[in-house]
Design a protein around this motif. Sequence first.
Motif, PDB file in Angstrom:
ATOM      1  N   LEU A 145       6.689  -1.203   9.941  1.00  0.00           N
ATOM      2  CA  LEU A 145       5.345  -1.711  10.222  1.00  0.00           C
ATOM      3  C   LEU A 145       5.229  -2.324  11.616  1.00  0.00           C
ATOM      4  CD1 LEU A 145       4.571  -3.727   6.929  1.00  0.00           C
ATOM      5  CD2 LEU A 145       4.364  -1.282   7.385  1.00  0.00           C
ATOM      6  N   LEU A 146       6.310  -2.971  12.061  1.00  0.00           N
ATOM      7  CA  LEU A 146       6.148  -3.927  13.166  1.00  0.00           C
ATOM      8  C   LEU A 146       6.266  -3.322  14.570  1.00  0.00           C
ATOM      9  CD1 LEU A 146       8.149  -6.953  11.697  1.00  0.00           C
ATOM     10  CD2 LEU A 146       5.677  -6.566  11.672  1.00  0.00           C
ATOM     11  N   SER A 147       5.457  -3.883  15.470  1.00  0.00           N
ATOM     12  CA  SER A 147       5.434  -3.484  16.886  1.00  0.00           C
ATOM     13  C   SER A 147       5.530  -1.973  17.080  1.00  0.00           C
ATOM     14  CB  SER A 147       6.555  -4.196  17.657  1.00  0.00           C
ATOM     15  OG  SER A 147       6.254  -5.561  17.777  1.00  0.00           O
ATOM     16  N   PRO A 148       4.549  -1.232  16.540  1.00  0.00           N
ATOM     17  CA  PRO A 148       4.581   0.230  16.683  1.00  0.00           C
ATOM     18  C   PRO A 148       4.403   0.668  18.134  1.00  0.00           C
ATOM     19  CG  PRO A 148       2.452  -0.486  15.842  1.00  0.00           C
ATOM     20  CD  PRO A 148       3.328  -1.696  15.846  1.00  0.00           C
ATOM     21  N   GLY A 149       3.798  -0.221  18.953  1.00  0.00           N
ATOM     22  CA  GLY A 149       3.545   0.124  20.353  1.00  0.00           C
ATOM     23  C   GLY A 149       4.822   0.355  21.155  1.00  0.00           C
ATOM     24  N   GLN A 150       5.964  -0.045  20.628  1.00  0.00           N
ATOM     25  CA  GLN A 150       7.235   0.219  21.331  1.00  0.00           C
ATOM     26  C   GLN A 150       7.659   1.674  21.151  1.00  0.00           C
ATOM     27  OE1 GLN A 150       8.753  -2.003  23.243  1.00  0.00           O
ATOM     28  NE2 GLN A 150       8.231  -4.039  22.489  1.00  0.00           N
TER      29      GLN A 150
ATOM     30  N   GLY B  87       1.612  -0.888  26.586  1.00  0.00           N
ATOM     31  CA  GLY B  87       0.980  -0.876  25.255  1.00  0.00           C
ATOM     32  C   GLY B  87       1.885  -1.378  24.139  1.00  0.00           C
ATOM     33  N   GLN B  88       2.944  -2.112  24.474  1.00  0.00           N
ATOM     34  CA  GLN B  88       3.912  -2.526  23.443  1.00  0.00           C
ATOM     35  C   GLN B  88       3.326  -3.491  22.409  1.00  0.00           C
ATOM     36  OE1 GLN B  88       4.610  -2.337  26.735  1.00  0.00           O
ATOM     37  NE2 GLN B  88       6.743  -1.811  27.101  1.00  0.00           N
ATOM     38  N   ALA B  89       2.240  -4.202  22.760  1.00  0.00           N
ATOM     39  CA  ALA B  89       1.662  -5.143  21.795  1.00  0.00           C
ATOM     40  C   ALA B  89       0.424  -4.550  21.110  1.00  0.00           C
ATOM     41  CB  ALA B  89       1.325  -6.459  22.485  1.00  0.00           C
ATOM     42  N   MET B  90       0.281  -3.236  21.181  1.00  0.00           N
ATOM     43  CA  MET B  90      -0.880  -2.587  20.544  1.00  0.00           C
ATOM     44  C   MET B  90      -0.477  -1.950  19.223  1.00  0.00           C
ATOM     45  SD  MET B  90      -2.621  -0.829  23.854  1.00  0.00           S
ATOM     46  CE  MET B  90      -2.664  -1.765  25.382  1.00  0.00           C
ATOM     47  N   ALA B  91      -1.478  -1.628  18.402  1.00  0.00           N
ATOM     48  CA  ALA B  91      -1.206  -0.990  17.110  1.00  0.00           C
ATOM     49  C   ALA B  91      -2.336  -0.016  16.827  1.00  0.00           C
ATOM     50  CB  ALA B  91      -1.108  -2.033  16.009  1.00  0.00           C
ATOM     51  N   LEU B  92      -2.132   1.234  17.187  1.00  0.00           N
ATOM     52  CA  LEU B  92      -3.156   2.248  16.965  1.00  0.00           C
ATOM     53  C   LEU B  92      -3.446   2.354  15.470  1.00  0.00           C
ATOM     54  CD1 LEU B  92      -4.860   4.630  18.166  1.00  0.00           C
ATOM     55  CD2 LEU B  92      -2.876   6.079  17.708  1.00  0.00           C
ATOM     56  N   ASN B  93      -4.695   2.139  15.097  1.00  0.00           N
ATOM     57  CA  ASN B  93      -5.109   2.188  13.681  1.00  0.00           C
ATOM     58  C   ASN B  93      -4.393   1.180  12.795  1.00  0.00           C
ATOM     59  OD1 ASN B  93      -7.061   4.120  13.958  1.00  0.00           O
ATOM     60  ND2 ASN B  93      -5.633   5.811  13.701  1.00  0.00           N
ATOM     61  N   GLY B  94      -3.762   0.212  13.415  1.00  0.00           N
ATOM     62  CA  GLY B  94      -3.093  -0.822  12.637  1.00  0.00           C
ATOM     63  C   GLY B  94      -3.777  -2.164  12.864  1.00  0.00           C
ATOM     64  N   VAL B  95      -3.049  -3.245  12.643  1.00  0.00           N
ATOM     65  CA  VAL B  95      -3.627  -4.584  12.811  1.00  0.00           C
ATOM     66  C   VAL B  95      -2.850  -5.333  13.888  1.00  0.00           C
ATOM     67  CG1 VAL B  95      -4.069  -6.800  11.681  1.00  0.00           C
ATOM     68  CG2 VAL B  95      -4.458  -4.674  10.437  1.00  0.00           C
ATOM     69  N   VAL B  96      -3.588  -5.872  14.829  1.00  0.00           N
ATOM     70  CA  VAL B  96      -2.986  -6.697  15.877  1.00  0.00           C
ATOM     71  C   VAL B  96      -3.124  -8.161  15.453  1.00  0.00           C
ATOM     72  CG1 VAL B  96      -3.295  -7.489  18.263  1.00  0.00           C
ATOM     73  CG2 VAL B  96      -3.371  -5.044  17.739  1.00  0.00           C
ATOM     74  N   VAL B  97      -2.010  -8.891  15.497  1.00  0.00           N
ATOM     75  CA  VAL B  97      -2.062 -10.312  15.115  1.00  0.00           C
ATOM     76  C   VAL B  97      -2.218 -11.140  16.386  1.00  0.00           C
ATOM     77  CG1 VAL B  97      -0.845 -12.220  14.018  1.00  0.00           C
ATOM     78  CG2 VAL B  97      -0.539  -9.887  13.153  1.00  0.00           C
TER      79      VAL B  97
ATOM     80  N   LEU C 281       0.832  -1.211   0.000  1.00  0.00           N
ATOM     81  CA  LEU C 281       0.000   0.000   0.000  1.00  0.00           C
ATOM     82  C   LEU C 281       0.868   1.264   0.000  1.00  0.00           C
ATOM     83  CD1 LEU C 281      -2.498  -1.126   2.804  1.00  0.00           C
ATOM     84  CD2 LEU C 281      -2.942  -1.067   0.330  1.00  0.00           C
ATOM     85  N   PRO C 282       0.366   2.322  -0.617  1.00  0.00           N
ATOM     86  CA  PRO C 282       1.128   3.585  -0.586  1.00  0.00           C
ATOM     87  C   PRO C 282       1.363   4.044   0.859  1.00  0.00           C
ATOM     88  CG  PRO C 282      -0.783   3.752  -2.044  1.00  0.00           C
ATOM     89  CD  PRO C 282      -0.884   2.421  -1.376  1.00  0.00           C
ATOM     90  N   THR C 283       0.319   3.938   1.682  1.00  0.00           N
ATOM     91  CA  THR C 283       0.494   4.230   3.111  1.00  0.00           C
ATOM     92  C   THR C 283       0.172   2.946   3.866  1.00  0.00           C
ATOM     93  OG1 THR C 283      -0.340   6.433   2.682  1.00  0.00           O
ATOM     94  CG2 THR C 283      -0.183   5.775   4.988  1.00  0.00           C
ATOM     95  N   PRO C 284       1.211   2.227   4.304  1.00  0.00           N
ATOM     96  CA  PRO C 284       0.953   0.924   4.923  1.00  0.00           C
ATOM     97  C   PRO C 284       0.343   1.068   6.327  1.00  0.00           C
ATOM     98  CG  PRO C 284       3.290   1.444   5.019  1.00  0.00           C
ATOM     99  CD  PRO C 284       2.637   2.569   4.275  1.00  0.00           C
ATOM    100  N   PHE C 285      -0.278   0.007   6.806  1.00  0.00           N
ATOM    101  CA  PHE C 285      -0.761   0.006   8.198  1.00  0.00           C
ATOM    102  C   PHE C 285       0.275  -0.730   9.056  1.00  0.00           C
ATOM    103  CE2 PHE C 285      -2.858  -3.396   5.791  1.00  0.00           C
ATOM    104  CZ  PHE C 285      -2.459  -4.534   6.491  1.00  0.00           C
ATOM    105  N   THR C 286       0.307  -0.386  10.319  1.00  0.00           N
ATOM    106  CA  THR C 286       1.260  -1.047  11.222  1.00  0.00           C
ATOM    107  C   THR C 286       0.685  -2.391  11.695  1.00  0.00           C
ATOM    108  OG1 THR C 286       0.319   0.133  13.090  1.00  0.00           O
ATOM    109  CG2 THR C 286       2.286   1.103  12.057  1.00  0.00           C
ATOM    110  N   ILE C 287       1.588  -3.233  12.196  1.00  0.00           N
ATOM    111  CA  ILE C 287       1.198  -4.599  12.586  1.00  0.00           C
ATOM    112  C   ILE C 287       1.900  -4.966  13.897  1.00  0.00           C
ATOM    113  CG2 ILE C 287       1.374  -7.047  11.917  1.00  0.00           C
ATOM    114  CD1 ILE C 287       1.352  -6.034   8.971  1.00  0.00           C
ATOM    115  N   ALA C 288       1.126  -5.414  14.878  1.00  0.00           N
ATOM    116  CA  ALA C 288       1.742  -5.828  16.142  1.00  0.00           C
ATOM    117  C   ALA C 288       1.385  -7.271  16.447  1.00  0.00           C
ATOM    118  CB  ALA C 288       1.256  -4.936  17.277  1.00  0.00           C
TER     119      ALA C 288
ATOM    120  N   GLN D  53      10.844  -5.499  16.549  1.00  0.00           N
ATOM    121  CA  GLN D  53      11.025  -4.495  15.490  1.00  0.00           C
ATOM    122  C   GLN D  53      11.398  -5.066  14.133  1.00  0.00           C
ATOM    123  OE1 GLN D  53      10.306  -1.121  15.937  1.00  0.00           O
ATOM    124  NE2 GLN D  53       9.429  -2.208  17.688  1.00  0.00           N
ATOM    125  N   PHE D  54      11.853  -6.301  14.064  1.00  0.00           N
ATOM    126  CA  PHE D  54      12.431  -6.797  12.814  1.00  0.00           C
ATOM    127  C   PHE D  54      11.642  -7.938  12.188  1.00  0.00           C
ATOM    128  CE2 PHE D  54      15.620  -5.319  15.842  1.00  0.00           C
ATOM    129  CZ  PHE D  54      16.027  -4.179  15.175  1.00  0.00           C
ATOM    130  N   GLY D  55      10.861  -8.621  12.996  1.00  0.00           N
ATOM    131  CA  GLY D  55      10.116  -9.743  12.457  1.00  0.00           C
ATOM    132  C   GLY D  55       9.266 -10.392  13.529  1.00  0.00           C
TER     133      GLY D  55
END
Length: 499
Positions: A489-494, A81-91, A64-71, A203-205
């Motif tokens: 993308l990953l773990s934005p809650g950090q 809140g490290q495992a949260m993703a504001l407006n993103g997708v939580v796995v 996507l041009p503007t990707p969503f974050t993923i936690a 942060q990496f995978g």
Amino acid sequence: MALSDGQLPWQWPKELEGKLRHDPETLSLASTDYGNIVHEKPLAVFYPSSIADISLLIKFSNSLPTPFTIAARGQAHSVDGQAMALNGVVVNMTELNNYRNGSGIVVSEKENYADVGGEQIWIDLLHAALQHGLTPLSWTDYLYLTVGGTLSNAGISGQTFLFGPQISNVHELDVITGKGDLVTCSAGNNSELFNAVLGGLGQFGIITRARIALGPAPTRANMNWLQAKWLRLVYRDFSAFSGDQEQLISLNGKSPDYLEGHLLLNKPPLDLSFYPPPDHPRISSLLTQDGILYILELAKYYDNHSHTIVDKEVEELLSGLKFVPTFKFERDVSYEDFLNRVPNEERALRSQARWDLPHPWLSMFVPKSRISDFDQGVLKDILLKQNLTAQGLELIFPINRNKWDDRMSAVTPDEDVFYAASLLQSSVIDHLEDLENQNNQILQFCKDSGIQVKLYLHKYKSQEEWMEHFGPKWKKFQQMKAEFDPRKLLSPGQEIFTN
Ligand SMILES: Cc1cc2nc3c(=O)[nH]c(=O)nc-3n(C[C@H](O)[C@H](O)[C@H](O)COP(=O)(O)OP(=O)(O)OC[C@H]3O[C@@H](n4cnc5c(N)ncnc54)[C@H](O)[C@@H]3O)c2cc1C
């Protein structure tokens, strides 16, 4: 502000759509964690039915041009809140349990390791390993945490001085990077990713499999014989307490199997349940006099081969230690009950509706050279003097740095021995702000006094502070982010790359 699906500038691919949930209940659950302080609502929660699904989700976001974050969310036992993703997708990682169909843990008796799904919890690994007469070597105090969650931090407990943190006991990982690629890595293969991910704060995978080192559990023949001699020694004097702790962790080959320490503060609720009831009055009396006592806690494991000599071994360990004479308390418990000792407290707290309170925890690593200043300035002058009402536990114990691998992302103070200091408070009477102010005061004291602590399990408020935290490792950390998760993308809650 939370986005809704109708406002999205993209359509979910068919393969993903049915695995995303957007109902208020699911979103609200994904906006909470053990800390119960930060609440950030995701766009959706993803229930993967395979590892390939997670890869697909990450690849889709990257397209996507503007990707969503993923936690990745393991047990959400984070406190900030490290495992949260504001407006993103939580796995929802635990969903992988269904996909694995009961085979989330495979033990190799021959090669002393277990292959474990990143979503599996340590208590299940313990049970699986014990069936084969084996056991992981390095633990956390609480075993209902996921393997992926603790390996993203470090994973420490009273065995860390001996075997290193949990991240030092991993042979191999399967990781889905921030580009969506599934990569197997180890110290000798894709080592940059391996080292980056261990202690890498997600942060990496996303870790989907870890090969964990196991050692022989003390006996194979009869598990009931596998025991721990669990001791608590009471100290009035901090330097005697820390001196003895440091001596015990330096005893190569003859050390205890576990060593921690904690405070006993003269304020309610006072938990003396470990100690025999007839001894409560004399412990309380010391506590009333001093306001603070230091408890050295150790364990020695034994089995049907060593049960005849364990008392002598403990006696040797204790000889010359400077605890208050006769204030030595001891229990025999099974190995499993010893490792799994926290759930008793959990049950009690849950029954009093105290498990879900806000937890303004503050954990850090303190250099050994400044631990006396920390005792005076933090434990005595702030915690003891302010005497805020809070239910809590204050852990303090030394760790040998040579058991850590400096190539990994986890950060420690730059001294051979450092202390883990965990001030684990719960806000029992709705005074979260007071406790948070106290935490800020503690950090300010350390800063003003030049005590170079490294926070553990916490996030800093700005990237400058993260840079200071990582110190010489920051450049590499940044490079690895650019390589493995270039779109952040990953773990934005950090909040390392998002602030
Ligand atoms: C009661 C209690 C006791 C604790 N005791 C200890 C202790 O003794 N020692 C210790 O070291 N810690 C301890 N912790 C802290 C704990 O190790 C961390 O909070 C850990 O992250 C919890 O694991 P989790 O599965 O709940 O992770 P989560 O909170 O779900 O996730 C933590 C972070 O890791 C990321 N993440 C989760 N899963 C994965 C994965 N598979 N791959 C990559 N990233 C992932 C998340 O996105 C998030 O950023 C304790 C916490 C609690 C609440």
